[in-house]
Motif scaffolding. Structure first.
Motif, mmCIF file in Angstrom:
data_model
loop_
_atom_site.group_PDB
_atom_site.id
_atom_site.type_symbol
_atom_site.label_atom_id
_atom_site.label_comp_id
_atom_site.label_asym_id
_atom_site.label_seq_id
_atom_site.Cartn_x
_atom_site.Cartn_y
_atom_site.Cartn_z
ATOM 1 N N MET A 1 5.890 5.086 -29.613
ATOM 2 C CA MET A 1 7.022 4.795 -28.733
ATOM 3 C C MET A 1 7.967 3.785 -29.341
ATOM 4 N N GLU A 5 11.271 2.142 -33.649
ATOM 5 C CA GLU A 5 12.487 1.340 -33.709
ATOM 6 C C GLU A 5 12.216 -0.118 -34.086
ATOM 7 N N THR A 6 11.196 -0.667 -33.439
ATOM 8 C CA THR A 6 10.953 -2.096 -33.644
ATOM 9 C C THR A 6 9.877 -2.335 -34.694
ATOM 10 N N GLU A 9 10.519 -5.067 -37.268
ATOM 11 C CA GLU A 9 10.611 -6.342 -36.564
ATOM 12 C C GLU A 9 9.232 -6.815 -36.107
ATOM 13 N N TYR A 10 8.499 -5.875 -35.544
ATOM 14 C CA TYR A 10 7.156 -6.198 -35.076
ATOM 15 C C TYR A 10 6.280 -6.671 -36.230
ATOM 16 N N LYS A 69 1.390 1.952 -39.260
ATOM 17 C CA LYS A 69 0.216 2.727 -39.682
ATOM 18 C C LYS A 69 -0.572 1.995 -40.787
ATOM 19 N N LYS A 72 -2.594 -0.657 -39.229
ATOM 20 C CA LYS A 72 -3.723 -0.024 -38.576
ATOM 21 C C LYS A 72 -4.825 0.306 -39.590
ATOM 22 N N GLU A 73 -4.414 0.915 -40.693
ATOM 23 C CA GLU A 73 -5.379 1.281 -41.734
ATOM 24 C C GLU A 73 -6.069 0.040 -42.293
ATOM 25 N N TYR A 76 -8.780 -1.111 -39.849
ATOM 26 C CA TYR A 76 -9.993 -0.288 -39.852
ATOM 27 C C TYR A 76 -10.772 -0.450 -41.154
ATOM 28 N N VAL A 77 -10.057 -0.390 -42.266
ATOM 29 C CA VAL A 77 -10.752 -0.449 -43.566
ATOM 30 C C VAL A 77 -11.417 -1.804 -43.754
ATOM 31 N N ILE A 115 -12.465 7.326 -35.428
ATOM 32 C CA ILE A 115 -11.547 8.148 -34.634
ATOM 33 C C ILE A 115 -11.572 7.701 -33.179
ATOM 34 N N ASP A 118 -9.703 4.590 -32.587
ATOM 35 C CA ASP A 118 -8.262 4.761 -32.591
ATOM 36 C C ASP A 118 -7.761 5.463 -31.331
ATOM 37 N N VAL A 119 -8.581 6.367 -30.796
ATOM 38 C CA VAL A 119 -8.222 6.984 -29.506
ATOM 39 C C VAL A 119 -8.150 5.891 -28.438
#
Lengths: 194, 412
Positions: A1, A5-6, A9-10, A69, A72-73, A76-77, A115, A118-119
């Motif tokens: 979402m 866009e952000t 910035e995030y 992403k 996120k990786e 997890y790693v 998985i 991440d869900v």
């Protein structure tokens, strides 16, 4: 979402250790990573230490990520590697004591838990789109399976307010979606009919 | 863990989320299934996600996380001295999502429908199937109906999605909470108003306040046809299904006569002046049953007529056209109105007809069960599962749900 866009910035807020951005990061990832680590380690105290360590390293390193992403990786790693380290040291300890038994997960099971984690994160993102009251009512109604009456007495609202909260959100959203997704309307009506 | 594999794992998670949001079974997404097979994770992942109880608990657990406390721990771990100053402007920009509101709305809507449905399913971890198709969702009825206007326009009234005042022509009609009101309906110049019809589907109930202030409660699969303004001499409505009336005392007309209230249910006509009574006129029941709670009522059919006293029930046989006067159990007759099913030594067929209407199910008898009777009571808000448990409790019958059918047989 809002990620697209952000995004940058995030990520720069995360890098500069902005507390609000970090709280959100923790909201999203801490529970999922904790569960993931706990499944690998089968030891909740060790899992907590490990995840805390992962976040602490990220805080200290002020890393640059190009997209969410990657972040996120990274999470997890790093979590997985830290967990495997813990297992290795535990194994060495156990080998010394000749009590070693393989109680740990296979590669596939670990992947499946990643998985799943991440869900969980993605579901949390959806829930966070609701207003606080809607979220509370959603959680009570659908996760804790409370009836309207029970929710009403629990939140000290009238039964009507509980219904209104559900109905108001749905009607607002129905209008919003009608404008943007006329094609999806059939599906929406199907869902609303449930 | 190779980067490519990690990428695929996250892709799988995304596809799963998408299926959950749209309320579809995971197996329906070919790409997802193929990817899982390719990764050799099909069984593991499906097994994990089949346990809804666990998934629910994990989400609940996540709701409880104290982010401030954890953030403080991370800070303490990192540097006890230096803390970066907070920039409130940046922070507020981050959480301001107004520009993306419609996306959020769309996602929420799909999510609310899909996921809400997903979680309202009973946990069944033993079955490999992740989610049943939409047609298999069986839920108790709620406040919903269709209001048909004189020009044929149909308004959908639904406690889940309808907000009061939505209709532009008659913004005042719907009061929400399962009630439409004609008390303040503008009377047109001809006096007698247009004819409106309120219809409840299977699994719906609704009430209407008629122009004179009388109230009609409609059970599931019922209807009432009424004018938006009554004429001076008679207040006349016609019904199908089951309706409870609370009739306002009659006004005296200018000519000195009392304005009667007349209910037509097929061939049977009930004439009253001010009273509460229930009419059960479902076509799949063998008789039209009129039960008087208070006041007085005259029931007619053709030339024969019968007067009733409070507490009595007139049963009008469709086959023979004859009346039968009995004293029923009022709790049982009026239970539907108070949100309960109450059965007192009731035939299983009669019970299941009510169940079928409320849960929108088709009943299929695999055995002849005509001599089986039940007594008991259960809330109409309960899931069908609980009703089934109750009926199966004494071990005489076995009930199975298959799609939208309820299969009934002897327990062997």
């Amino acid at each position: 979402m809002m990620e697209t866009e952000t995004n940058s910035e995030y990520l720069s807020l995360i890098k500069t250790n902005d507390p609000v951005a970090w709280q959100q990061l923790i909201r999203m990832y801490y529970p999922a990573l904790l569960r993931f680590a706990n499944k690998i380690l089968n030891d909740s105290a060790a899992a907590e230490d490990t995840v805390m360590e992962v976040f602490t390293i990220l805080w200290q390193q002020n890393r640059t990520f190009k997209e969410v992403k990657q972040l996120k990786e990274y999470l997890y790693v790093t979590t997985r590697n830290k967990c495997l380290n813990v297992i290795r040291s535990k194994r060495r300890e156990k080998e010394r004591n000749q009590l070693f038994s393989n109680q740990y997960l296979t590669q596939e099971q670990m992947d499946a838990h990643l998985i799943y984690a991440d869900v969980l994160v993605e579901i949390r993102k959806e829930i966070d789109q609701l207003s606080p009251k809607q979220r509370q009512i959603f959680v009570l109604a659908y996760l804790q399976r409370m009836t309207n009456d029970e929710i009403a007495s629990y939140l000290q609202l009238s039964n009507q307010t509980v219904r209104n909260q559900k109905a108001a959100a749905l009607s607002f959203l129905r209008k919003a979606i009608r404008k943007k997704f006329p094609m999806e309307l059939t599906l929406v009506i199907l869902l609303l009919a449930l | 863990m190779g980067e490519k594999r990690l990428d695929q794992l996250l892709n799988v998670a995304d596809l799963i989320r998408h299926q959950l949001i749209s309320g579809l079974p995971l197996e329906d997404n070919k790409e997802l299934v193929e990817l899982l097979q390719h990764l050799g994770l099909e069984q593991e992942v499906l097994k994990l996600l089949a346990d809804r109880e666990n998934l629910t608990n994990d989400i609940l657990q996540a709701e409880k996380v104290d982010t401030t406390a954890i953030l403080n721990l991370i800070r303490d771990n990192s540097s006890p001295v230096a803390d970066l100053p907070m920039n409130p402007k940046q922070g507020s920009r981050l959480i301001s999502i107004s520009a993306y509101r419609w996306i959020a709305a769309a996602v929420f809507l799909l999510f609310f429908g899909g996921l809400a449905w997903f979680f309202s399913q009973t946990n069944n971890s033993a079955q490999p199937k992740i989610a049943a198709p939409l047609s298999q969702v069986i839920s108790p009825g709620r406040n919903r109906a269709v209001l048909e206007l004189a020009n044929g326009e149909k308004l959908v009234l639904d406690s889940l999605s309808y907000s009061a005042g939505q209709n532009k022509q008659f913004p005042f009609i719907d009061l929400g909470a399962g009630t439409v009101s004609y008390l303040n309906f503008p009377v047109n110049k001809e006096g007698a108003g247009e004819i409106h019809t309120l219809i409840t589907p299977n699994g719906g109930q609704y009430q209407v306040i008629l122009p004179d202030g009388s109230i009609a409660w409609l059970n599931a699969a019922s209807s009432i046809k009424f004018p938006t303004a009554f004429n001076e001499l008679q207040r006349k409505v016609s019904i199908t299904g089951e309706v409870f009336f609370q009739v306002r005392k009659a006004k005296h007309t200018k000519t000195g006569k009392r304005q009667s209230f007349v209910v037509e249910a097929g061939e049977q006509v009930v004439e009253v002046f001010g009273t509460s009574f229930n009419i059960n006129a479902y076509e799949n029941e063998n008789a039209v049953k009129t039960t008087l709670v208070e006041g007085s009522v005259k029931v007619r059919s053709g030339k024969s007529a019968i007067n009733m006293n409070p507490g009595q029930q007139v049963s009008f046989s469709r086959e023979s056209g004859s009346f039968d006067l009995v004293k029923p159990d009022l709790d049982e007759v009026l239970a539907w109105k108070t949100g309960k099913f109450v059965f007192k030594d009731a035939e299983i067929q009669s019970i299941l007809r009510q169940v079928a209407r409320w849960y929108n199910l088709e009943i299929v008898y695999k055995d002849d069960l005509s001599d089986i009777h039940f007594s008991g009571s259960i809330s109409k808000k309960d899931q069908i599962k609980e009703l089934i448990e109750l009926l199966e409790l004494d071990g005489r019958i076995k009930l199975t749900i298959e799609d939208n059918k309820l299969l009934v047989q002897h327990r062997k």
